[in-house]
Enzyme design. Structure first.
Site, PDB file in Angstrom:
ATOM      1  N   TYR A 177      21.604  -2.303 -29.789  1.00  0.00           N
ATOM      2  CA  TYR A 177      20.631  -1.666 -28.904  1.00  0.00           C
ATOM      3  C   TYR A 177      21.229  -0.435 -28.244  1.00  0.00           C
ATOM      4  CZ  TYR A 177      17.725  -0.941 -24.783  1.00  0.00           C
ATOM      5  OH  TYR A 177      16.948  -0.374 -23.793  1.00  0.00           O
ATOM      6  N   SER A 223      15.331  -2.206 -31.207  1.00  0.00           N
ATOM      7  CA  SER A 223      14.596  -2.224 -29.946  1.00  0.00           C
ATOM      8  C   SER A 223      15.275  -3.192 -28.975  1.00  0.00           C
ATOM      9  CB  SER A 223      13.135  -2.622 -30.199  1.00  0.00           C
ATOM     10  OG  SER A 223      13.071  -3.906 -30.792  1.00  0.00           O
ATOM     11  N   TYR A 224      14.700  -3.300 -27.772  1.00  0.00           N
ATOM     12  CA  TYR A 224      15.315  -4.138 -26.745  1.00  0.00           C
ATOM     13  C   TYR A 224      15.390  -5.583 -27.219  1.00  0.00           C
ATOM     14  CZ  TYR A 224      16.479  -5.749 -22.039  1.00  0.00           C
ATOM     15  OH  TYR A 224      17.109  -6.296 -20.950  1.00  0.00           O
ATOM     16  N   MET A 225      16.545  -6.214 -26.977  1.00  0.00           N
ATOM     17  CA  MET A 225      16.807  -7.517 -27.604  1.00  0.00           C
ATOM     18  C   MET A 225      16.496  -8.701 -26.692  1.00  0.00           C
ATOM     19  SD  MET A 225      19.492  -6.048 -26.188  1.00  0.00           S
ATOM     20  CE  MET A 225      20.639  -6.441 -24.890  1.00  0.00           C
ATOM     21  N   ARG A 226      16.001  -8.478 -25.495  1.00  0.00           N
ATOM     22  CA  ARG A 226      15.590  -9.588 -24.626  1.00  0.00           C
ATOM     23  C   ARG A 226      14.075  -9.524 -24.460  1.00  0.00           C
ATOM     24  NH1 ARG A 226      20.627  -8.133 -22.427  1.00  0.00           N
ATOM     25  NH2 ARG A 226      22.100  -9.895 -22.403  1.00  0.00           N
TER      26      ARG A 226
END
Length: 359
Positions: free
Chosen positions: A76, A82-85
């Site tokens: 990221y 893309s955002y991983m959370r």
């Protein structure tokens, strides 16, 4: 007899003799009595959310939850994903367009799902999801906060970033990009999982032809039909029915990008027809015993936390780390002990990371 050394130990029950077709398969007649074939479709999975990425990294790459999140964090920060959370399986219109371009480039147009299929849910009833051209499979709804507001509504699923050519970057070329040379092979493998899962969600169904066959084994009547090899009823033959199942892939579909675990264990049956006579080369009785539940792996533990509504995906790594640091789970055990039922530590199921069980 009782065990050596005396004592009133229990005696083992004698095994019953095998049925006549197994005692002498060469003297029995074997005939196909039923052949049932049907085409079955399996839908592609949704793109990754945090918890499913953690589970697959553990199952396929042997990474702990913390290691998987560190790899995703570096991807990221490098602008590769893309955002991983996130709890959302939503894909934006631009991401869907980039994914479809990548599917056509890597596999061909025959593997693309129709746009109608992409908009419909897994149930195939034509109910559209809440965004444009979503990936298919079971919709994962993000948790709602106070007032019914979806805290993850603005997030997408975990997916590769869109490059200048309007498609996702191939995993083989990621280390050629700016900042990619510093990525380890493990991080590249995590990116490969994210890339393949995102593409698979935009591909068409896998079509499998499943076949189930029933075979009657008829023993000669008379002397061979008796339970101990003695005389039996002269007018009745003893029949045992066997079942064989197999499948053949007619169209790989999404499985060309995302192969399920155990996909190579599929049994392939030869062409068979009802009334066909067969010859038995060998008959071997097999004993089956039930096993206790296996110890938790980090993947199955994360799945359990998610299914029970405990915490959020962003907290799973810290939960597992806290369990280890405070010695709520014990020291690593040999990897072959992961199949045993509850080890030490109060009789619960252990944790396993990277192939070693922790009790």
């Amino acid at each position: 007899p009782p065990p050596a050394g005396g004592g009133g130990g229990k005696t083992a029950a004698p095994r019953s003799p095998p049925p006549p077709p197994l005692r002498d398969p060469n003297r029995s007649s074997w005939e196909v009595v039923s052949v049932v074939s049907s085409a079955r479709r399996t839908r592609p999975p949704r793109p990754f959310i945090t918890s499913t990425l953690q589970q697959e990294c553990n199952k396929r790459l042997g990474l702990s939850v913390s290691e998987a999140m560190r790899c995703a964090q570096q991807l990221y920060e490098g602008g590769f994903i893309s955002y991983m959370r996130t709890d959302s399986t939503h894909l934006s219109a631009d991401a869907v367009k980039a994914g479809r371009t990548a599917v056509t480039r890597d596999f061909g147009e025959d593997y693309l799902a129709s746009e109608k299929d992409e908009q419909n849910g897994k149930d195939g009833k034509g109910k559209k999801g809440g965004g444009p051209k979503k990936g298919r499979g079971k919709e994962k709804k993000a948790k709602e906060g106070e007032g019914g507001v979806n805290a993850q509504e603005a997030h997408e699923a975990i997916r590769p970033s869109i490059r200048g050519d309007g498609a996702f970057l191939r995993p083989a070329r990621i280390q050629e990009e700016e900042g990619g040379a510093a990525l380890s092979d493990t991080i590249v493998r995590v990116y490969d999982l994210i890339y393949r899962r995102a593409l698979a969600s935009l591909m068409n169904d896998q079509v499998i032809n499943s076949t189930s066959v029933l075979i009657d084994a008829t023993a000669p009547s008379g002397a061979d039909a008796g339970p101990e090899g003695g005389d039996g009823d002269d007018g009745a033959a003893v029949v045992a029915t066997f079942r064989a199942s197999g499948s053949v892939v007619l169209h790989p579909g999404y499985a060309a990008a995302w192969r399920g675990t155990g996909a190579d264990d599929r049994t392939i049956l030869p062409p068979l027809a009802e009334g066909q006579s067969l010859r038995c080369r060998e008959a071997e009785p097999l004993e089956h015993r039930t096993k206790p539940p296996p110890r938790y792996t980090e993947a199955t533990f994360v799945k359990e936390l998610e299914g029970s509504g405990v915490g959020r995906p962003s907290t799973y790594a810290s939960v597992i780390q806290t369990l280890r640091q405070r010695a709520y789970v014990g020291t690593p055990a040999p990897s072959d002990s992961s199949s045993s039922g509850g080890g030490g530590g109060g009789g619960g199921r252990g944790l396993e990371a990277g192939g070693t069980a922790i009790s």
